[in-house]
Motif scaffolding. Structure first.
Motif, PDB file in Angstrom:
ATOM      1  N   GLU A  70    -104.074-107.837 -43.566  1.00 11.14           N
ATOM      2  CA  GLU A  70    -104.173-106.554 -41.593  1.00 11.14           C
ATOM      3  C   GLU A  70    -105.595-107.079 -41.001  1.00 11.14           C
ATOM      4  OE1 GLU A  70    -102.014-106.652 -39.714  1.00 11.14           O
ATOM      5  OE2 GLU A  70    -100.408-106.552 -41.408  1.00 11.14           O
ATOM      6  N   GLY A  71    -106.415-107.525 -42.523  1.00 14.71           N
ATOM      7  CA  GLY A  71    -108.165-107.833 -42.243  1.00 14.71           C
ATOM      8  C   GLY A  71    -108.204-108.888 -42.689  1.00 14.71           C
ATOM      9  N   ASP A  72    -107.168-109.776 -42.802  1.00 17.00           N
ATOM     10  CA  ASP A  72    -108.096-111.523 -43.024  1.00 17.00           C
ATOM     11  C   ASP A  72    -108.713-111.882 -41.680  1.00 17.00           C
ATOM     12  OD1 ASP A  72    -107.020-110.949 -45.293  1.00 17.00           O
ATOM     13  OD2 ASP A  72    -105.207-112.332 -45.375  1.00 17.00           O
ATOM     14  N   VAL A  73    -110.108-112.854 -42.029  1.00 16.67           N
ATOM     15  CA  VAL A  73    -109.939-113.203 -41.280  1.00 16.67           C
ATOM     16  C   VAL A  73    -109.638-115.768 -41.373  1.00 16.67           C
ATOM     17  CG1 VAL A  73    -112.000-114.705 -40.131  1.00 16.67           C
ATOM     18  CG2 VAL A  73    -112.100-111.623 -40.554  1.00 16.67           C
ATOM     19  N   VAL A  74    -109.320-115.680 -40.490  1.00 11.69           N
ATOM     20  CA  VAL A  74    -108.418-117.028 -41.486  1.00 11.69           C
ATOM     21  C   VAL A  74    -108.918-117.737 -40.261  1.00 11.69           C
ATOM     22  CG1 VAL A  74    -106.548-118.160 -41.181  1.00 11.69           C
ATOM     23  CG2 VAL A  74    -105.984-115.940 -41.567  1.00 11.69           C
ATOM     24  N   ALA A  75    -109.190-119.324 -40.742  1.00 11.01           N
ATOM     25  CA  ALA A  75    -109.445-120.548 -40.133  1.00 11.01           C
ATOM     26  C   ALA A  75    -108.874-121.694 -40.710  1.00 11.01           C
ATOM     27  CB  ALA A  75    -111.230-120.666 -39.857  1.00 11.01           C
ATOM     28  N   GLU A  76    -107.905-122.387 -40.226  1.00 15.05           N
ATOM     29  CA  GLU A  76    -107.113-123.507 -40.175  1.00 15.05           C
ATOM     30  C   GLU A  76    -107.004-124.534 -39.609  1.00 15.05           C
ATOM     31  OE1 GLU A  76    -103.039-123.779 -38.438  1.00 15.05           O
ATOM     32  OE2 GLU A  76    -103.381-121.923 -39.747  1.00 15.05           O
ATOM     33  N   ARG A  77    -107.734-126.209 -40.043  1.00 16.35           N
ATOM     34  CA  ARG A  77    -107.812-127.173 -38.978  1.00 16.35           C
ATOM     35  C   ARG A  77    -106.903-128.603 -39.887  1.00 16.35           C
ATOM     36  NH1 ARG A  77    -108.929-127.820 -34.230  1.00 16.35           N
ATOM     37  NH2 ARG A  77    -111.088-129.427 -33.877  1.00 16.35           N
ATOM     38  N   VAL A  78    -106.366-129.395 -38.624  1.00 15.29           N
ATOM     39  CA  VAL A  78    -105.759-130.693 -39.001  1.00 15.29           C
ATOM     40  C   VAL A  78    -106.961-131.626 -38.803  1.00 15.29           C
ATOM     41  CG1 VAL A  78    -103.688-132.022 -37.906  1.00 15.29           C
ATOM     42  CG2 VAL A  78    -103.333-129.754 -38.543  1.00 15.29           C
ATOM     43  N   ILE A  79    -106.878-132.504 -39.621  1.00 14.19           N
ATOM     44  CA  ILE A  79    -107.698-133.399 -39.605  1.00 14.19           C
ATOM     45  C   ILE A  79    -107.457-135.031 -39.692  1.00 14.19           C
ATOM     46  CG2 ILE A  79    -110.359-134.056 -41.431  1.00 14.19           C
ATOM     47  CD1 ILE A  79    -109.800-130.938 -42.298  1.00 14.19           C
ATOM     48  N   ASN A  80    -107.598-135.883 -39.176  1.00 12.87           N
ATOM     49  CA  ASN A  80    -107.480-137.262 -39.217  1.00 12.87           C
ATOM     50  C   ASN A  80    -108.277-137.564 -40.477  1.00 12.87           C
ATOM     51  OD1 ASN A  80    -106.883-139.601 -39.413  1.00 12.87           O
ATOM     52  ND2 ASN A  80    -107.601-139.944 -36.649  1.00 12.87           N
ATOM     53  N   PRO A  81    -107.407-138.128 -41.721  1.00 12.23           N
ATOM     54  CA  PRO A  81    -108.282-139.008 -43.151  1.00 12.23           C
ATOM     55  C   PRO A  81    -108.803-140.117 -41.970  1.00 12.23           C
ATOM     56  CG  PRO A  81    -105.742-139.420 -43.018  1.00 12.23           C
ATOM     57  CD  PRO A  81    -105.973-138.180 -41.539  1.00 12.23           C
ATOM     58  N   HIS A  82    -107.989-140.891 -41.229  1.00 13.27           N
ATOM     59  CA  HIS A  82    -108.418-142.274 -40.833  1.00 13.27           C
ATOM     60  C   HIS A  82    -107.832-142.848 -42.405  1.00 13.27           C
ATOM     61  CE1 HIS A  82    -110.906-142.018 -37.124  1.00 13.27           C
ATOM     62  NE2 HIS A  82    -110.631-140.771 -38.010  1.00 13.27           N
ATOM     63  N   ARG A  83    -106.583-143.251 -43.152  1.00 13.19           N
ATOM     64  CA  ARG A  83    -106.889-142.976 -43.802  1.00 13.19           C
ATOM     65  C   ARG A  83    -104.945-143.253 -43.913  1.00 13.19           C
ATOM     66  NH1 ARG A  83    -109.767-143.376 -48.636  1.00 13.19           N
ATOM     67  NH2 ARG A  83    -110.660-143.404 -47.271  1.00 13.19           N
ATOM     68  N   HIS A  84    -104.066-143.893 -44.228  1.00 10.91           N
ATOM     69  CA  HIS A  84    -102.574-143.703 -44.490  1.00 10.91           C
ATOM     70  C   HIS A  84    -102.138-142.322 -45.470  1.00 10.91           C
ATOM     71  CE1 HIS A  84     -98.079-144.795 -44.863  1.00 10.91           C
ATOM     72  NE2 HIS A  84     -97.945-145.128 -46.196  1.00 10.91           N
ATOM     73  N   ILE A  85    -101.286-141.837 -44.859  1.00  8.46           N
ATOM     74  CA  ILE A  85    -101.142-140.948 -45.977  1.00  8.46           C
ATOM     75  C   ILE A  85     -99.163-141.033 -46.329  1.00  8.46           C
ATOM     76  CG2 ILE A  85     -99.240-139.966 -43.719  1.00  8.46           C
ATOM     77  CD1 ILE A  85     -99.470-136.902 -45.116  1.00  8.46           C
ATOM     78  N   SER A  86     -99.409-141.351 -47.877  1.00  6.31           N
ATOM     79  CA  SER A  86     -98.339-141.975 -48.470  1.00  6.31           C
ATOM     80  C   SER A  86     -96.910-141.010 -48.313  1.00  6.31           C
ATOM     81  CB  SER A  86     -98.204-141.454 -49.533  1.00  6.31           C
ATOM     82  OG  SER A  86     -98.356-139.583 -50.610  1.00  6.31           O
ATOM     83  N   ALA A  87     -95.567-141.939 -48.339  1.00  4.17           N
ATOM     84  CA  ALA A  87     -94.328-141.525 -47.910  1.00  4.17           C
ATOM     85  C   ALA A  87     -94.290-139.532 -48.867  1.00  4.17           C
ATOM     86  CB  ALA A  87     -93.180-142.287 -48.357  1.00  4.17           C
TER      87      ALA A  87
END
Length: 256
Positions: A70-87
């Protein structure tokens, strides 16, 4: 300090909010025990598992031991890696090249923000907690180097619940995060392979581990790294004997 999700803000806002929260954490030192310690949980989703792969999603969870989730401080981010993501990675984490290109933050900004948060926590003696920590630490270090950003401190203070569990539980069966949380009775907040759900679940493990095995909770931060290095070596030596007995090549990976 109320739980503050900051996933939709800019990278500058994310860093500022989390850095402000870290600045308010009471001083910790080598005598602080693990059960008493503030922790900075960390987890990544990536384009793959190789040395040239990159982070596509990252989550940080600052945990107050007196308040828990209940006291958590949360940060999250989606990032463009500028490279292909494997299947294979895409099947696991659900991200696609198209989604990341359209929705991901620029890596120079996002990775720099994550690195600054981790480094600030280290200056306050707040351990970085990650399940199978070498993977996430090396991925972050690799991205920082790739984009010519400030490196992490040379000596990191890290908590790895996987290493701890291998040393203390002596149980049979798989030791994925899913199975380990089930063993310790941790209920996930969300679906696994979502970076924030995985991060929170990993941080949640410390309390039941400390209850079931008081020697874990009583570990001093000053002893933590050596204890985990010795535990990993003990496990690796035993595992390699088993591998060699079956004619298989031993593993050579080191811990941090």
């Amino acid at each position: 300090m109320d739980m503050t999700p900051i996933k939709n803000n800019t990278d500058t806002d994310i860093a500022a909010t989390m850095l402000d929260a870290i600045a308010q954490v009471p001083a910790q030192d080598d005598d602080t025990t693990l059960k008493e310690a503030w922790l900075l949980g960390f987890d990544t989703e990536t384009t793959g598992t190789g040395s040239t792969d990159a982070i596509v999603s990252a989550s940080l969870v600052l945990r107050d031991p007196t308040r828990g989730y209940e006291g958590d401080v949360v940060a999250e981010r989606v990032i463009n890696p500028h490279r292909h993501i494997s299947a294979g990675a895409s099947r696991v984490n659900g991200f696609t090249d198209e989604f990341l290109e359209a929705n991901g933050a620029q890596p120079t900004d996002a990775i720099a923000a994550i690195g600054s948060i981790v480094s600030a926590a280290q200056t306050k003696h707040i351990p970085l907690l990650a399940y199978n920590a070498p993977f996430d630490v090396r991925m972050l270090a690799g991205d920082l180097k790739r984009w010519n950003l400030e490196a992490l401190p040379d000596e990191l203070l890290v908590v790895d619940p996987l290493v701890i569990d291998r040393e203390i539980s002596h149980r049979h069966g798989k030791r994925t995060l899913t199975y380990t949380t089930e063993y310790y009775g941790v209920e996930p907040h969300g679906d696994f392979h979502d970076a924030t759900a995985d991060t929170t679940a990993a941080v949640d493990l410390i309390r039941p581990m400390s209850t079931l095995y008081p020697q874990v909770g009583n570990l001093r931060l000053g002893d933590l790294m050596d204890w985990q290095r010795q535990a990993h070596k003990k496990w690796k030596d035993s595992f390699n004997l088993w591998m060699e007995s079956r004619g298989r090549r031993p593993i050579t990976d080191s811990w941090l």
